[in-house]
Design a protein around this motif. Sequence first.
Motif, PDB file in Angstrom:
ATOM      1  N   UNK A  21       0.964  -0.803  -0.190  1.00 40.00           N
ATOM      2  CA  UNK A  21      -0.495   0.142  -0.092  1.00 40.00           C
ATOM      3  C   UNK A  21       0.419   1.182  -0.099  1.00 40.00           C
ATOM      4  N   UNK A  22       1.863   1.061   0.447  1.00 38.60           N
ATOM      5  CA  UNK A  22       2.948   2.578   0.485  1.00 38.60           C
ATOM      6  C   UNK A  22       3.680   2.426  -1.155  1.00 38.60           C
ATOM      7  N   UNK A  23       3.960   1.645  -1.319  1.00 37.79           N
ATOM      8  CA  UNK A  23       4.441   1.429  -2.669  1.00 37.79           C
ATOM      9  C   UNK A  23       3.677   1.732  -3.864  1.00 37.79           C
ATOM     10  N   UNK A  24       1.477   1.691  -3.517  1.00 40.46           N
ATOM     11  CA  UNK A  24       1.402   1.889  -4.150  1.00 40.46           C
ATOM     12  C   UNK A  24       0.813   3.478  -4.224  1.00 40.46           C
ATOM     13  N   UNK A  25       0.840   4.177  -2.818  1.00 40.62           N
ATOM     14  CA  UNK A  25       0.443   5.816  -2.438  1.00 40.62           C
ATOM     15  C   UNK A  25       1.321   5.793  -2.921  1.00 40.62           C
ATOM     16  N   UNK A  26       3.088   5.816  -3.003  1.00 36.70           N
ATOM     17  CA  UNK A  26       4.204   6.850  -3.761  1.00 36.70           C
ATOM     18  C   UNK A  26       4.332   6.874  -4.670  1.00 36.70           C
ATOM     19  N   UNK A  27       4.185   5.576  -5.185  1.00 38.86           N
ATOM     20  CA  UNK A  27       3.571   5.539  -7.450  1.00 38.86           C
ATOM     21  C   UNK A  27       2.792   6.666  -7.825  1.00 38.86           C
ATOM     22  N   UNK A  28       1.675   7.061  -6.881  1.00 38.95           N
ATOM     23  CA  UNK A  28       0.663   7.304  -7.278  1.00 38.95           C
ATOM     24  C   UNK A  28       1.115   9.322  -6.934  1.00 38.95           C
ATOM     25  N   UNK A  29       1.719   9.586  -5.869  1.00 35.76           N
ATOM     26  CA  UNK A  29       1.927  11.032  -5.728  1.00 35.76           C
ATOM     27  C   UNK A  29       2.985  10.791  -6.621  1.00 35.76           C
ATOM     28  N   UNK A  30       3.944  10.046  -7.005  1.00 38.28           N
ATOM     29  CA  UNK A  30       4.774  10.846  -7.875  1.00 38.28           C
ATOM     30  C   UNK A  30       4.341  11.056  -9.279  1.00 38.28           C
ATOM     31  N   UNK A  31       3.642   9.548  -9.974  1.00 36.00           N
ATOM     32  CA  UNK A  31       1.952   9.792 -11.422  1.00 36.00           C
ATOM     33  C   UNK A  31       1.646  11.064 -10.950  1.00 36.00           C
ATOM     34  N   UNK A  32       1.095  11.327 -10.392  1.00 35.58           N
ATOM     35  CA  UNK A  32       0.274  13.192  -9.612  1.00 35.58           C
ATOM     36  C   UNK A  32       1.366  14.405 -10.330  1.00 35.58           C
ATOM     37  N   UNK A  33       2.796  14.200  -9.031  1.00 31.67           N
ATOM     38  CA  UNK A  33       3.083  14.863  -9.433  1.00 31.67           C
ATOM     39  C   UNK A  33       4.210  15.391 -11.082  1.00 31.67           C
TER      40      UNK A  33
END
Length: 215
Positions: A181-193
């Motif tokens: 879940x932490x990896x998914x959240x990081x990926x999502x934040x990175x994509x949004x940025x």
Amino acid sequence: MNKIMMKNTQNENTISQLYENAMKQNIDVIAPNFRRKTKISEEQIKKIIKSISLNLDISEEKAVIGMTLLFLQGAASASTPTSIFVELGDEKYMEKRNIIDACALVTGHRFIRRIAETLALQIGNFAYKNKLIGELGYRVNNKFKAETGESLTELELAYCSSFSQTIPNLSELVSDRLVKLLAEDYQKRFENKRKSNNENNKLNGNSSFKKKKNN
């Protein structure tokens, strides 16, 4: 001249050979300060805590509690305002800027995220014992609930911070699920940025084009 150039070309190593030779070298001798830039020592953290304690006229224990609570509020993130604070009783307050100032004084840099990453295990344990939630807890848990109908455990919520990803045995200590879940959240934040940066670049590009056209 041509003979010399041909000789040099024949003796040149390929990239693979260069890396093979480089891996035989001692990186700590060649670049002695490289590792220090990416790490912060326990001794430095103790000095940072002492500096905060003296500056705010509070005990070192209170300084540790204040710093931990701020990290659980997201102080390790660069986007979090330096003005976020916690009240520590007796009209004492600690702000994110107090950690930054102490870090700069001790280490020469302002990257307080490195403190949170070094203390990730202690911060998660502190949060669990005091029934607190990590900086990403609410967001990750709400998303997880919406998708599965389940909630994260108290232990998962306590360690649900971005800097917990630096804990080597997080999957054994907490759960494989939290790591995912932490990896998914990081990926999502990175994509949004990245999307946000691309949109800003497009807007800036269009503005420049319009200025040139007008000129």
